[in-house]
Write an enzyme that holds these catalytic residues in place. Structure first.
Site, PDB file in Angstrom:
ATOM      1  N   ASP A 264       0.856  -1.179   0.000  1.00 41.76           N
ATOM      2  CA  ASP A 264       0.000   0.000   0.000  1.00 41.76           C
ATOM      3  C   ASP A 264       0.900   1.240   0.000  1.00 41.76           C
ATOM      4  O   ASP A 264       2.119   1.152   0.144  1.00 41.76           O
ATOM      5  CB  ASP A 264      -0.965  -0.022   1.191  1.00 41.76           C
ATOM      6  CG  ASP A 264      -2.204   0.828   0.897  1.00 41.76           C
ATOM      7  OD1 ASP A 264      -2.163   1.639  -0.045  1.00 41.76           O
ATOM      8  OD2 ASP A 264      -3.210   0.701   1.619  1.00 41.76           O
TER       9      ASP A 264
HETATM   10  C1  BGC Z   1      -5.049   3.174   0.083  1.00 40.17           C
HETATM   11  C2  BGC Z   1      -5.289   2.106  -0.956  1.00 40.17           C
HETATM   12  C3  BGC Z   1      -5.144   2.684  -2.341  1.00 40.17           C
HETATM   13  C4  BGC Z   1      -3.781   3.311  -2.475  1.00 40.17           C
HETATM   14  C5  BGC Z   1      -3.503   3.872  -3.841  1.00 40.17           C
HETATM   15  C6  BGC Z   1      -3.781   3.977  -0.182  1.00 40.17           C
HETATM   16  O1  BGC Z   1      -3.704   5.075   0.639  1.00 40.17           O
HETATM   17  O2  BGC Z   1      -4.980   2.564   1.358  1.00 40.17           O
HETATM   18  O3  BGC Z   1      -6.560   1.559  -0.755  1.00 40.17           O
HETATM   19  O4  BGC Z   1      -5.359   1.684  -3.297  1.00 40.17           O
HETATM   20  O5  BGC Z   1      -3.679   4.364  -1.530  1.00 40.17           O
HETATM   21  O6  BGC Z   1      -4.239   4.992  -4.103  1.00 40.17           O
END
Ligand code: BGC
Length: 722
Positions: A264
């Site tokens: 993430d």
């Molecule tokens: C979130 C994810 C997301 C990623 C990319 C993160 O902050 O937890 O769910 O896919 O950002 O945008």
């Protein structure tokens, strides 16, 4: 390309080039450093060298930009390895459909499929190769703002809907430009953060992990999802991105997952903040050892992987294996032959927000609304035309939810527009009354709103939570309506009892006070682009509400989390919906049950559950039982009912839930019509996990019921024989 050609390509790459394939940057950072980034993000700004070898990019705008990114990269990459372009398309790209928690309320996997299929069409022409979807973190705590992103508190519902989304998005062949790969997230148990606070630590038993949290991710992988994203949280002491048990033992070992693992946002770097890595280099080592292939935005891999290999700390085989997984995905998507995949500016114009898509989004918004209370107010009669539309959401355009794309509000059909579309001759008086922000205290608009209400045939009171109050990083400790909205509601309803409240929010709210005096409440969640049309059609009975709660609505914050599939205790409260029973498991000041339980939802008609029958009362391990539920529409309107099937295992070697959803089916019935809904129950559905994570079933008695959680209407028994 053949596997052999991919291997040859890998062999021709330097260590730095390999590391580059495992790095993902923001499009903003990537495009010619156009963004002026300072602070922590500034440190992540990639160098020209990184741009040359980088493997993937996230968050871009449209087909034009997608092509430009690809062109810029390919012009510089010595091996001409195309970029993977990823985006969070969670509930629609341009045509926004209801938030996932609302989609759960449809109890309709086909509807999820249809919506995801529409999102796939829009995403592919935009140039998306991978969507960070489905999010299937089973969530039982409405304080957690990300509960809006999941389908349900219920693992089965969550997993089935996630799987439907994967099938619709990926299609039968990822090489076709119209298909998009899915990244399941956030593995694992992100929804169980202590006290409902986002990013917070998670401590759950092996049994709880396997029964409640893992099944939904597994269901999506079984449906073929090609990527998975470990969660931000530490699970039982180890952050997921560095969690070898989760990733090596369960994911790659037990489940045989061969796809790509992507961290993430900044999660590799956050291993330092968690306190399990001394520095970024250490973080890169830990994540690589745990099997994380791509490092999203931190550049820990780019800065350190090559040296870690040279020093002998990380094996080159591990890096090679990760790079091969990324190359295989690119190859499967056909990017070496067609690096733009589906990106097509002309098709964008034709597909985005087209009539067909709007129709799907409108239907979804109608099918996901949950009628919580109705004292004969709804539906409004056609003659009701002089309407006061009151509340902070009366003219709101931000009704799309956290993951809608920037600018989505420009396309929202507002409530006044929706009403006028349905009833061109309607006379609307619109008053905001008050604001809906936490800090809103101004009550000066309430008097005018009350006056408007007093003179109208009917009142629509549009209340809720501002769009920005749920979603990532948006946990709440109180779950009431922010600002003076409750006061506005009380005063308006005193002035005109013919009032229907419509709610826009991203989490189960505490509505205990509100429903004590409100004659009608319709939960709309964040319905998306077609919000206003759906609202008008529901209020005037052109559409009949059929949503059932995908997560219970608590009576008070102190009850949270309060999952419907709770375990029994040694001292169960005899009447869970009453006040205290001394020395039983209860509160002194509130009942145990939520205000509205999982699976609850009213309709403009009524349904009678006439019969539950089993074709046999004994089942062998490889046998099946046919369960038939007879349900009849006993009201005057046609409508849809979700028939829910619950299981209870009254005696087992470990404590089992008091009720557990094992199947559901939605049926449409005309007035007076009857349906026999047939379910098949097999031994698989009777299984549970023991304390060591072993899956098993035990012979003995089981109970099958129908109805909804905490309100099981009909029950029958059968025995699983040895
Ligand atoms: C979130 C994810 C997301 C990623 C990319 C993160 O902050 O937890 O769910 O896919 O950002 O945008």
């Amino acid at each position: 390309m053949t596997e052999q050609a991919l291997k040859k390509l890998l062999e021709s790459m330097t260590l730095e080039e390999k590391a580059g394939q495992l790095v993902q940057c923001n499009a903003g950072q990537f495009i010619a450093n156009q963004l002026e980034i300072t602070g922590p993000d500034g440190e992540m700004l990639p160098s020209e060298e990184l741009n040359r070898v980088m493997g993937s990019v996230l968050t871009f705008e449209d087909a034009k930009q997608a092509k430009a990114l690809q062109d810029k990269h390919l012009a510089a990459d010595p091996h001409k390895i195309p970029l993977l372009l990823m985006l969070d398309v969670i509930h629609g790209l341009r045509t926004t459909y209801p938030i996932p928690l609302a989609m759960g309320c449809s109890f309709d996997d086909d509807l999820v499929y249809e919506c995801a299929d529409m999102a796939r069409r829009e995403s592919s022409v935009c140039g998306v190769h991978v969507t960070f979807n489905p999010m299937v973190d089973t969530a039982r705590d409405p304080r957690w703002g990300r509960i809006l992103e999941t389908n349900s508190e219920e693992p089965l519902l969550n997993g089935r809907m996630g799987a439907a989304l994967v099938r619709a998005t990926q299609g039968d062949d990822l090489g076709k430009p119209e298909n998009v790969a899915c990244c399941v997230k956030h593995y694992a148990a992100y929804g169980a953060g202590e006290a409902g606070r986002d990013y917070n630590t998670v401590d759950v038993s092996e049994r709880m992990l396997r029964e409640t949290y893992l099944p939904a991710y597994k269901a999506c992988l079984d449906a073929g999802a090609r990527l998975i994203m470990p969660s931000f949280n530490a699970l039982n002491g180890v952050p997921s991105v560095a969690n070898k048990y989760l990733m090596n033992d369960i994911l790659r070992g037990e489940w045989g997952f061969e796809g790509v693992v992507i961290s993430d946002y900044d999660a590799v770097g956050e291993l330092v903040s968690h306190g399990v890595a001394a520095d970024l280099k250490d973080a890169a080592r830990l994540a690589m050892e745990a099997g994380c292939d791509i490092d999203m935005v931190k550049n820990a891999y780019y800065l350190h992987l090559a040296n870690l290999v040279r020093e002998g700390t990380v094996s080159e085989e591990a890096v090679d294996a990760a790079v091969m997984r990324v190359l295989r995905l690119k190859n499967e998507l056909g990017l070496f032959e067609n690096p733009y995949h589906g990106a097509d500016e002309q098709a964008e114009k034709e597909v985005y927000l087209c009539e067909k898509h709007r129709e799907i989004a409108r239907r979804a918004a109608e099918e996901t609304a949950v009628l919580l209370k109705n004292e004969g107010i709804l539906p409004f009669r056609r003659e009701v035309k002089h309407v006061a539309l009151i509340g902070p959401f009366a003219e709101e355009t931000r009704l799309n939810g956290f993951w809608s794309r920037p600018g989505a509000e420009r396309y929202t059909v507002t409530i006044p527009e929706g009403i006028r579309n349905l009833l061109p001759e309607a006379e609307l008086i619109i008053e905001r009354g008050c604001g809906a922000e936490f800090e809103d205290t101004d009550r000066s608009g309430i008097d005018r709103a009350v006056q408007a209400a007093a003179g109208a045939d009917a009142v629509i009171l549009a209340l809720g939570e501002p769009e920005n109050d749920s979603g990532e990083g948006r946990s709440r400790a109180e779950l009431d309506l922010p600002g003076p909205q409750a006061e506005l509601a009380r005063r308006v309803i005193e002035a005109n009892g013919n009032t229907a409240i419509i709610l826009f929010n991203g989490r189960p709210l505490v509505l205990t006070e509100l429903v004590s005096f409100a004659p009608a409440v319709l939960e709309m969640w964040y319905p998306g682009t077609e919000a206003g049309n759906a609202v008008a059609r529901l209020l005037w009975g052109e559409a009949n509400p059929c949503g059932k709660l995908s997560a219970g609505l608590p009576r008070s914050v102190g009850q949270c989390p309060n999952p419907y599939n709770r375990m029994n205790t040694g001292r169960p409260k005899p009447e869970p919906d009453s006040r205290a029973f001394p020395f039983t498991s209860c509160y002194l000041d509130t009942p145990n049950l939520p205000l509205y339980s999982f699976g609850f939802g009213l309709s403009y008609t009524t349904f009678a559950y006439e019969k539950l029958s089993l074709d046999r009362t004994q089942m062998t391990k490889d046998g099946e039982i046919r369960v038939t539920v007879t349900v009849r529409n006993t009201g005057a309107a046609a409508g849809k009912e979700t028939v829910q099937l619950y299981l209870r295992d009254p005696v087992a070697s470990v404590v089992r839930p008091v009720q557990q959803l094992i199947d559901y089916r939605k049926v449409f019935l005309k007035p007076g019509e009857r349906a026999e809904v047939v379910f098949t129950v097999s031994e698989m559905q009777l299984r549970f996990f023991d304390m060591n994570g072993r899956e098993m079933s035990e012979p003995g008695e089981f109970r099958i019921s129908t109805g909804y959680a905490d309100h099981l209407l009909l029950t029958e028994r059968f025995e699983l024989t040895k």
